[in-house]
Scaffold this active site. Structure first.
Site, PDB file in Angstrom:
ATOM      1  N   HIS A 109       1.057  -1.099  -0.098  1.00 15.26           N
ATOM      2  CA  HIS A 109       0.007   0.105  -0.015  1.00 15.26           C
ATOM      3  C   HIS A 109       1.011   1.384   0.036  1.00 15.26           C
ATOM      4  CE1 HIS A 109      -3.319  -2.861   1.379  1.00 15.26           C
ATOM      5  NE2 HIS A 109      -3.274  -2.833   0.118  1.00 15.26           N
ATOM      6  N   HIS A 128      -7.672  -7.483  -8.143  1.00 10.06           N
ATOM      7  CA  HIS A 128      -8.190  -8.391  -6.934  1.00 10.06           C
ATOM      8  C   HIS A 128      -8.114  -7.571  -5.908  1.00 10.06           C
ATOM      9  CE1 HIS A 128      -6.139 -11.134  -9.815  1.00 10.06           C
ATOM     10  NE2 HIS A 128      -6.416 -12.194  -9.074  1.00 10.06           N
ATOM     11  N   SER A 162      -6.472  -1.884  -1.039  1.00 12.33           N
ATOM     12  CA  SER A 162      -6.160  -1.028  -2.042  1.00 12.33           C
ATOM     13  C   SER A 162      -6.985  -0.323  -2.382  1.00 12.33           C
ATOM     14  CB  SER A 162      -5.515  -2.257  -2.820  1.00 12.33           C
ATOM     15  OG  SER A 162      -6.160  -3.239  -3.319  1.00 12.33           O
ATOM     16  N   GLU A 177     -13.438  -8.011  -7.978  1.00 13.61           N
ATOM     17  CA  GLU A 177     -13.182  -9.041  -6.888  1.00 13.61           C
ATOM     18  C   GLU A 177     -14.217 -10.102  -6.867  1.00 13.61           C
ATOM     19  OE1 GLU A 177     -11.691  -9.624  -3.803  1.00 13.61           O
ATOM     20  OE2 GLU A 177     -12.799 -11.117  -3.671  1.00 13.61           O
ATOM     21  N   ASP A 202     -13.640 -12.555 -13.028  1.00 13.41           N
ATOM     22  CA  ASP A 202     -12.255 -12.729 -12.927  1.00 13.41           C
ATOM     23  C   ASP A 202     -11.355 -11.677 -13.200  1.00 13.41           C
ATOM     24  OD1 ASP A 202      -9.998 -14.059 -12.930  1.00 13.41           O
ATOM     25  OD2 ASP A 202     -10.048 -14.420 -14.851  1.00 13.41           O
ATOM     26  N   GLY A 203     -10.629 -11.002 -12.422  1.00 16.98           N
ATOM     27  CA  GLY A 203      -9.616  -9.734 -12.643  1.00 16.98           C
ATOM     28  C   GLY A 203      -8.926  -9.987 -13.809  1.00 16.98           C
ATOM     29  N   ASP A 255      -2.804  -8.583  -7.501  1.00 21.57           N
ATOM     30  CA  ASP A 255      -2.571  -8.655  -6.324  1.00 21.57           C
ATOM     31  C   ASP A 255      -3.310 -10.013  -6.013  1.00 21.57           C
ATOM     32  OD1 ASP A 255      -1.934  -8.969  -3.475  1.00 21.57           O
ATOM     33  OD2 ASP A 255      -3.440  -7.267  -3.026  1.00 21.57           O
TER      34      ASP A 255
HETATM   35  N1  SAM Z   1      -5.811  -6.035  -3.143  1.00 20.32           N
HETATM   36  C1  SAM Z   1      -6.423  -6.207  -1.875  1.00 20.32           C
HETATM   37  C2  SAM Z   1      -5.659  -5.111  -0.908  1.00 20.32           C
HETATM   38  O1  SAM Z   1      -4.723  -4.803  -0.955  1.00 20.32           O
HETATM   39  O2  SAM Z   1      -6.417  -4.707  -0.102  1.00 20.32           O
HETATM   40  C3  SAM Z   1      -6.469  -7.556  -1.356  1.00 20.32           C
HETATM   41  C4  SAM Z   1      -6.576  -8.574  -2.293  1.00 20.32           C
HETATM   42  S1  SAM Z   1      -6.508 -10.248  -1.556  1.00 20.32           S
HETATM   43  C5  SAM Z   1      -4.553 -10.483  -1.376  1.00 20.32           C
HETATM   44  C6  SAM Z   1      -6.850 -11.188  -2.943  1.00 20.32           C
HETATM   45  C7  SAM Z   1      -8.239 -11.132  -3.507  1.00 20.32           C
HETATM   46  O3  SAM Z   1      -8.617 -11.772  -4.618  1.00 20.32           O
HETATM   47  C8  SAM Z   1      -9.201 -11.898  -2.567  1.00 20.32           C
HETATM   48  O4  SAM Z   1     -10.199 -10.997  -1.890  1.00 20.32           O
HETATM   49  C9  SAM Z   1     -10.137 -12.903  -3.434  1.00 20.32           C
HETATM   50  O5  SAM Z   1     -11.188 -13.236  -3.114  1.00 20.32           O
HETATM   51  C10 SAM Z   1      -9.754 -11.937  -4.651  1.00 20.32           C
HETATM   52  N2  SAM Z   1      -9.459 -13.293  -6.032  1.00 20.32           N
HETATM   53  C11 SAM Z   1      -9.034 -14.255  -5.894  1.00 20.32           C
HETATM   54  N3  SAM Z   1      -8.977 -14.751  -7.211  1.00 20.32           N
HETATM   55  C12 SAM Z   1      -9.642 -13.718  -7.915  1.00 20.32           C
HETATM   56  C13 SAM Z   1      -9.789 -13.473  -9.645  1.00 20.32           C
HETATM   57  N4  SAM Z   1      -9.385 -14.321 -10.391  1.00 20.32           N
HETATM   58  N5  SAM Z   1     -10.249 -12.484  -9.922  1.00 20.32           N
HETATM   59  C14 SAM Z   1     -10.839 -11.318  -9.147  1.00 20.32           C
HETATM   60  N6  SAM Z   1     -10.576 -11.619  -7.694  1.00 20.32           N
HETATM   61  C15 SAM Z   1      -9.886 -12.799  -6.872  1.00 20.32           C
END
Ligand code: SAM
Length: 281
Positions: free
Chosen positions: A19, A42, A100, A118, A144-145, A165
């Protein structure tokens, strides 16, 4: 609304590095009036409760953000990030940690947009609620991101920060990230792409940064922070890194000041160290 699901890790040393770098990259984009997009592939839930549920059980934030909250010797660039967290906890007690998207929302201007992905239904619902009053500047998709990013590039304003992320719980993430970036660079070669990654003793983790260095970007910067000696049993995360494609020129000099400080304050044993390297093509 606060999330309890991912609060396991909220505010840990990895979040601090991630961050802090995110904030610096956005502040750099703010130096020009021209609009930009922040794309978070993500996104998580946006805000995390530290005083209840999972966070209390693990209390990872105690060896992360909590170590910085009371310091009065913070390097200036780091002080801005800590001030942002202090702003969420006005009575001085650390109860809430920003994810984030929330960090981004503090920095974005009226002309900029936040595009969030997300996949998890619980977190995307919380994320929607957290940004309910943000209006059209914030768009959230529960998809899916990696695929979502592809569909957004190149961004309309031709300026963007992309944060990638993923959880890395599935080892395919170690391949999906470089594959996604390879495609993204073809669609939008001048974007700034920031990838968070864990430092683990598994093969995929140890070769990950090398795989990103081979991408056809004009320049890159890699920073990692090891907080403890890797464990004898081979398990656990001993640190994390941020790999930035097309970094602003200011990032290296800022990290040169901040990383020795973070290593000293967040280091847990004599294995604490940082790596800071960059390449200009
Ligand atoms: N970026 C966030 C932050 O810094 O506050 C934290 C993210 S956390 C490490 C990863 C997130 O990705 C989780 O909430 C999970 O549910 C989500 N996730 C997992 N696979 C994903 C995908 N293919 N596309 C989007 N989100 C996904």
């Amino acid at each position: 609304m606060l999330s309890y699901r991912h609060a396991f890790h909220a505010g840990n040393h990895a979040d601090v590095l991630k961050h802090f770098v995110e904030l610096h990259l956005l502040q750099y984009l703010n130096q020009k009036d021209k609009p930009y997009w922040m794309i978070d592939t993500h996104a998580g839930a946006g805000l995390y409760a530290l005083d209840q549920g999972y966070a209390v059980k693990n209390a990872e934030y105690m060896s992360g953000i909590a170590r910085l909250m009371q310091r009065d010797d913070l390097p200036a660039a780091l002080a801005e990030y800590v001030a942002l967290v202090r702003g969420l906890n006005p009575d001085g007690e650390l109860k809430i940690y920003p994810g984030s998207p929330w960090v981004a929302m503090q920095v974005l201007r009226q002309q900029d947009q936040l595009r969030l992905f997300e996949l998890h239904p619980t977190d995307s619902k919380v994320l929607h609620e957290n940004f309910a009053s943000a209006g059209r500047r914030v768009r959230i998709e529960a998809t899916d991101g990696f695929a979502g990013l592809k569909a957004l590039l190149p961004p309309a304003p031709r300026r963007a920060l992309v944060l990638i992320d993923p959880p890395y719980e599935e080892k395919q993430d170690y391949q999906r990230v470089p594959a996604t970036l390879k495609d993204a660079l073809k669609r939008f070669e001048t974007g700034t792409y920031a990838v968070w990654y864990p430092l683990l003793q598994r093969h995929e983790s140890q070769h990950f940064a090398e795989s990103l260095k081979r991408l056809p970007a004009k320049s890159w910067l890699n920073v990692s922070l090891t907080v403890n000696t890797p464990s004898a049993d081979g398990f656990g995360m001993h640190g994390s890194g941020m790999f930035v494609l097309n970094p602003p020129w200011t990032l290296m000099s800022t990290l040169k000041t901040v990383m020795p400080y973070l290593t000293k304050v967040l280091g847990q044993d004599t294995g604490a160290a940082y790596i800071l390297e960059a390449h200009e093509g």
